[in-house]
Design an enzyme around this catalytic site. Structure first.
Site, PDB file in Angstrom:
ATOM      1  N   ARG A 112      66.816 114.060  54.394  1.00 13.51           N
ATOM      2  CA  ARG A 112      65.609 113.388  53.863  1.00 13.51           C
ATOM      3  C   ARG A 112      65.632 113.237  52.354  1.00 13.51           C
ATOM      4  NH1 ARG A 112      63.059 116.660  57.748  1.00 13.51           N
ATOM      5  NH2 ARG A 112      62.831 115.472  59.674  1.00 13.51           N
ATOM      6  N   LYS A 134      67.252 101.644  42.533  1.00 10.13           N
ATOM      7  CA  LYS A 134      67.377 100.802  43.734  1.00 10.13           C
ATOM      8  C   LYS A 134      68.683 101.112  44.440  1.00 10.13           C
ATOM      9  CE  LYS A 134      64.820  96.629  42.587  1.00 10.13           C
ATOM     10  NZ  LYS A 134      64.960  95.179  42.404  1.00 10.13           N
ATOM     11  N   GLU A 176      74.650  90.641  32.424  1.00  6.73           N
ATOM     12  CA  GLU A 176      73.419  91.428  32.658  1.00  6.73           C
ATOM     13  C   GLU A 176      72.797  91.855  31.326  1.00  6.73           C
ATOM     14  OE1 GLU A 176      71.863  91.667  35.459  1.00  6.73           O
ATOM     15  OE2 GLU A 176      73.329  91.645  37.094  1.00  6.73           O
ATOM     16  N   LYS A 223      65.616  98.210  30.285  1.00  8.95           N
ATOM     17  CA  LYS A 223      65.377  98.335  31.725  1.00  8.95           C
ATOM     18  C   LYS A 223      64.428  99.504  32.003  1.00  8.95           C
ATOM     19  CE  LYS A 223      67.484  98.485  36.270  1.00  8.95           C
ATOM     20  NZ  LYS A 223      68.681  98.326  37.103  1.00  8.95           N
ATOM     21  N   GLU A 233      58.748  97.711  42.016  1.00  6.62           N
ATOM     22  CA  GLU A 233      58.728  96.243  41.906  1.00  6.62           C
ATOM     23  C   GLU A 233      57.538  95.589  42.589  1.00  6.62           C
ATOM     24  OE1 GLU A 233      62.581  94.314  42.000  1.00  6.62           O
ATOM     25  OE2 GLU A 233      61.655  92.487  42.745  1.00  6.62           O
ATOM     26  N   ARG A 237      58.462  94.683  37.162  1.00  6.33           N
ATOM     27  CA  ARG A 237      59.909  94.819  37.411  1.00  6.33           C
ATOM     28  C   ARG A 237      60.549  93.497  37.834  1.00  6.33           C
ATOM     29  NH1 ARG A 237      63.303  99.860  40.002  1.00  6.33           N
ATOM     30  NH2 ARG A 237      65.319  98.898  39.677  1.00  6.33           N
ATOM     31  N   ASN A 241      64.587  90.250  37.389  1.00  8.27           N
ATOM     32  CA  ASN A 241      65.254  89.269  38.244  1.00  8.27           C
ATOM     33  C   ASN A 241      65.579  87.973  37.514  1.00  8.27           C
ATOM     34  OD1 ASN A 241      65.158  90.955  40.477  1.00  8.27           O
ATOM     35  ND2 ASN A 241      63.119  90.262  41.053  1.00  8.27           N
ATOM     36  N   HIS A 244      68.319  85.695  38.625  1.00  5.35           N
ATOM     37  CA  HIS A 244      68.787  86.170  39.927  1.00  5.35           C
ATOM     38  C   HIS A 244      68.294  85.324  41.105  1.00  5.35           C
ATOM     39  CE1 HIS A 244      70.185  89.553  37.605  1.00  5.35           C
ATOM     40  NE2 HIS A 244      70.658  90.153  38.662  1.00  5.35           N
ATOM     41  N   HIS A 248      71.498  85.102  43.058  1.00  2.00           N
ATOM     42  CA  HIS A 248      71.732  85.684  44.387  1.00  2.00           C
ATOM     43  C   HIS A 248      72.094  84.611  45.411  1.00  2.00           C
ATOM     44  CE1 HIS A 248      69.611  89.846  43.919  1.00  2.00           C
ATOM     45  NE2 HIS A 248      70.888  89.898  43.611  1.00  2.00           N
ATOM     46  N   HIS A 260      79.087  88.994  40.815  1.00  2.00           N
ATOM     47  CA  HIS A 260      77.627  88.968  40.654  1.00  2.00           C
ATOM     48  C   HIS A 260      77.213  88.403  39.275  1.00  2.00           C
ATOM     49  CE1 HIS A 260      73.536  90.558  41.236  1.00  2.00           C
ATOM     50  NE2 HIS A 260      73.617  91.054  40.004  1.00  2.00           N
TER      51      HIS A 260
HETATM   52  N1  NAD Z   1      70.937  98.879  42.290  1.00  2.00           N
HETATM   53  C1  NAD Z   1      70.743  97.986  41.345  1.00  2.00           C
HETATM   54  O1  NAD Z   1      69.761  98.033  40.598  1.00  2.00           O
HETATM   55  C2  NAD Z   1      71.745  96.887  41.163  1.00  2.00           C
HETATM   56  C3  NAD Z   1      71.665  96.049  40.043  1.00  2.00           C
HETATM   57  C4  NAD Z   1      72.642  95.067  39.874  1.00  2.00           C
HETATM   58  C5  NAD Z   1      73.676  94.939  40.809  1.00  2.00           C
HETATM   59  N2  NAD Z   1      73.714  95.775  41.883  1.00  2.00           N
HETATM   60  C6  NAD Z   1      74.799  95.682  42.863  1.00  2.00           C
HETATM   61  O2  NAD Z   1      76.010  96.017  42.214  1.00  2.00           O
HETATM   62  C7  NAD Z   1      77.097  95.390  42.903  1.00  2.00           C
HETATM   63  C8  NAD Z   1      78.043  94.787  41.891  1.00  2.00           C
HETATM   64  O3  NAD Z   1      78.526  95.819  41.062  1.00  2.00           O
HETATM   65  P1  NAD Z   1      80.013  95.757  40.461  1.00  2.00           P
HETATM   66  O4  NAD Z   1      80.217  94.441  39.809  1.00  2.00           O
HETATM   67  O5  NAD Z   1      80.201  97.002  39.690  1.00  2.00           O
HETATM   68  O6  NAD Z   1      80.897  95.710  41.802  1.00  2.00           O
HETATM   69  P2  NAD Z   1      81.950  96.683  42.492  1.00  2.00           P
HETATM   70  O7  NAD Z   1      81.442  98.033  42.721  1.00  2.00           O
HETATM   71  O8  NAD Z   1      82.426  95.913  43.667  1.00  2.00           O
HETATM   72  O9  NAD Z   1      83.137  96.760  41.420  1.00  2.00           O
HETATM   73  C9  NAD Z   1      83.890  95.582  41.143  1.00  2.00           C
HETATM   74  C10 NAD Z   1      85.398  95.846  41.322  1.00  2.00           C
HETATM   75  O10 NAD Z   1      85.839  96.705  40.278  1.00  2.00           O
HETATM   76  C11 NAD Z   1      86.579  97.803  40.795  1.00  2.00           C
HETATM   77  N3  NAD Z   1      86.420  98.881  39.828  1.00  2.00           N
HETATM   78  C12 NAD Z   1      85.475  99.838  39.740  1.00  2.00           C
HETATM   79  N4  NAD Z   1      85.632 100.584  38.638  1.00  2.00           N
HETATM   80  C13 NAD Z   1      86.733 100.088  38.007  1.00  2.00           C
HETATM   81  C14 NAD Z   1      87.418 100.450  36.805  1.00  2.00           C
HETATM   82  N5  NAD Z   1      86.963 101.425  36.013  1.00  2.00           N
HETATM   83  N6  NAD Z   1      88.508  99.748  36.448  1.00  2.00           N
HETATM   84  C15 NAD Z   1      88.947  98.725  37.234  1.00  2.00           C
HETATM   85  N7  NAD Z   1      88.340  98.330  38.366  1.00  2.00           N
HETATM   86  C16 NAD Z   1      87.244  99.010  38.751  1.00  2.00           C
HETATM   87  C17 NAD Z   1      86.009  98.000  42.159  1.00  2.00           C
HETATM   88  O11 NAD Z   1      86.923  98.651  43.021  1.00  2.00           O
HETATM   89  C18 NAD Z   1      85.731  96.576  42.612  1.00  2.00           C
HETATM   90  O12 NAD Z   1      86.908  95.996  43.121  1.00  2.00           O
HETATM   91  C19 NAD Z   1      76.492  94.373  43.834  1.00  2.00           C
HETATM   92  O13 NAD Z   1      76.563  94.853  45.164  1.00  2.00           O
HETATM   93  C20 NAD Z   1      75.029  94.295  43.389  1.00  2.00           C
HETATM   94  O14 NAD Z   1      74.159  93.979  44.444  1.00  2.00           O
HETATM   95  C21 NAD Z   1      72.794  96.752  42.071  1.00  2.00           C
END
Ligand code: NAD
Length: 353
Positions: A112, A134, A176, A223, A233, A237, A241, A244, A248, A260
């Site tokens: 939980r 999130k 971002e 943020k 949100e 919040r 977006n 986005h 998205h 992204h």
């Molecule tokens: N929770 C939130 O508030 C929030 C906000 C924005 C985005 N997101 C989510 O985040 C995700 C995108 O994040 P991302 O772009 O980090 O994607 P990701 O986690 O897929 O990483 C991108 C790529 O980089 C690689 N990688 C990771 N660390 C590395 C490093 N140090 N050196 C080289 N390669 C590395 C990963 O293996 C992957 O292939 C999406 O799913 C999106 O929905 C969440």
């Protein structure tokens, strides 16, 4: 090391530490606890995995959008049981936004809810996703459709993880920060203008690190100011977006093959066009925002996909409520507001893109 704190009313605080050596914060906190580290296997492959005491269990996963599934959440939760985790254990997510989203989801469900730490290893995760609470997994029907709100208690941002990040992902992640500067913080926007060459070229490690830490600091502070007022949100919040709504939809249309941040950057161009159409922002400021996007190689590419298909994704998104789209519109450099827009208007504007 720079320290920030996020304290939404009635919720546990998140302590954020940014800079080389920020990871020292773990030593004291991890003592006598089982730490389940959900880690992107790329970190070990790149030789970036730190040595840890035996109470840390490392669980490698392959980062990427394919990780964010209900099936993977079950696999991780079962591995946590097998590793002897209990309610006093902590899940430490080491990776990009996908590992952070899945790790946060599992931490919120195990027994939980157990404590969560985040060690973001991509630009995007450092600038944005590791803070704010999130968590999400995807369904075949759409992205991030299942999730919880479960803030980390500790977020450690070590820029050294980015040495091997592919250029395209690095550039996409910076979108971002542009979003945060344009929508929330004129000083961050000015910092991104001033340090554009250093941040883009990454020639001198020390010079880059100073500039980058400055941008992470201001992005996360912007943020945090929003999240503290509206963790779940229901209002303010939604400003996060910005870019986005189209972002998205583009990401979904490309089925995850375009990063992204690149989709968000194109969404920021669209948000500027909406601002122009609504007369919400002065045209000199719109030009200035466009110039910054171009300096970070985010050009206004024509949208070649059918508008009907994009609109289907826009209308399925979580930003739609009672038939209107809550659209974040920039109103100046560093200011924005959420306006309810009719889908018909959005469609007409998208047709012009
Ligand atoms: N929770 C939130 O508030 C929030 C906000 C924005 C985005 N997101 C989510 O985040 C995700 C995108 O994040 P991302 O772009 O980090 O994607 P990701 O986690 O897929 O990483 C991108 C790529 O980089 C690689 N990688 C990771 N660390 C590395 C490093 N140090 N050196 C080289 N390669 C590395 C990963 O293996 C992957 O292939 C999406 O799913 C999106 O929905 C969440």
């Amino acid at each position: 090391v720079i320290a920030l704190r996020c304290q939404p009313a009635g919720e546990p605080a998140t302590e954020v530490r940014i800079g080389d050596g920020a990871g020292a914060a773990f030593a004291e906190r991890a003592r006598d606890r089982r730490v389940f580290a959900l880690v992107d296997e790329v970190i070990a492959e790149l030789g970036l995995q730190p040595a840890t005491p035996p109470n840390w269990v490392w669980h490698p996963v392959r980062g990427g959008e394919g990780l964010k599934t209900m099936a993977m959440a079950e696999t991780v939760l079962r591995a946590m049981v097998q590793a002897g985790c209990d309610r006093g254990s902590v899940l430490c997510a080491v990776g990009g936004g996908t590992v952070g989203d899945l790790g946060g989801f599992c931490a919120s469900l195990f027994a939980r809810g157990i404590e969560l730490w985040q060690v973001p290893t991509t630009t995007l995760a450092m600038l944005d996703s590791a803070v704010g609470g999130k968590t999400a997994v995807n369904l075949p029907e759409g992205k991030n459709l299942v999730g919880t709100v479960h803030p980390a208690t500790l977020v450690v941002v070590e820029p050294a993880f980015l040495v091997c990040e592919p250029e395209r992902n690095y550039r996409a992640g910076l979108a971002e920060a542009i979003k945060m500067g344009l929508g929330l913080d004129a000083e961050l926007f000015a910092l991104l203008e001033r340090d554009a060459a250093v941040l883009r070229q990454r020639r001198d490690r020390a010079e880059w690190s100073t500039a980058f830490v400055g941008v992470v600091h201001r992005s996360l502070a912007a943020k945090i100011a929003v999240v503290e007022q509206d963790l779940r949100e229901t209002g303010r919040r939604r400003l996060l977006n910005l870019g986005h709504t189209l972002g998205h939809a583009l990401e979904a249309w490309h089925q995850g093959s375009v990063p992204h941040g690149e989709c968000v950057a194109r969404g920021l161009w669209f948000a500027l066009d909406v601002a122009r159409e609504l007369g919400a922002m002065r045209s000199e400021e719109i030009e200035r925002a466009g110039a910054l996007l171009r300096r970070y190689q985010h050009h206004r590419m024509p949208l070649l996909m059918p508008v009907d298909e994009l609109m289907a994704f826009v209308l399925r998104d979580k930003k739609v409520d009672s038939g209107v789209v809550h659209f974040a519109v920039p109103t100046g450099i560093g200011t924005s507001e959420v306006r309810p827009l009719e889908p018909g208007l959005l469609r007409r504007l998208l047709e012009r893109e």
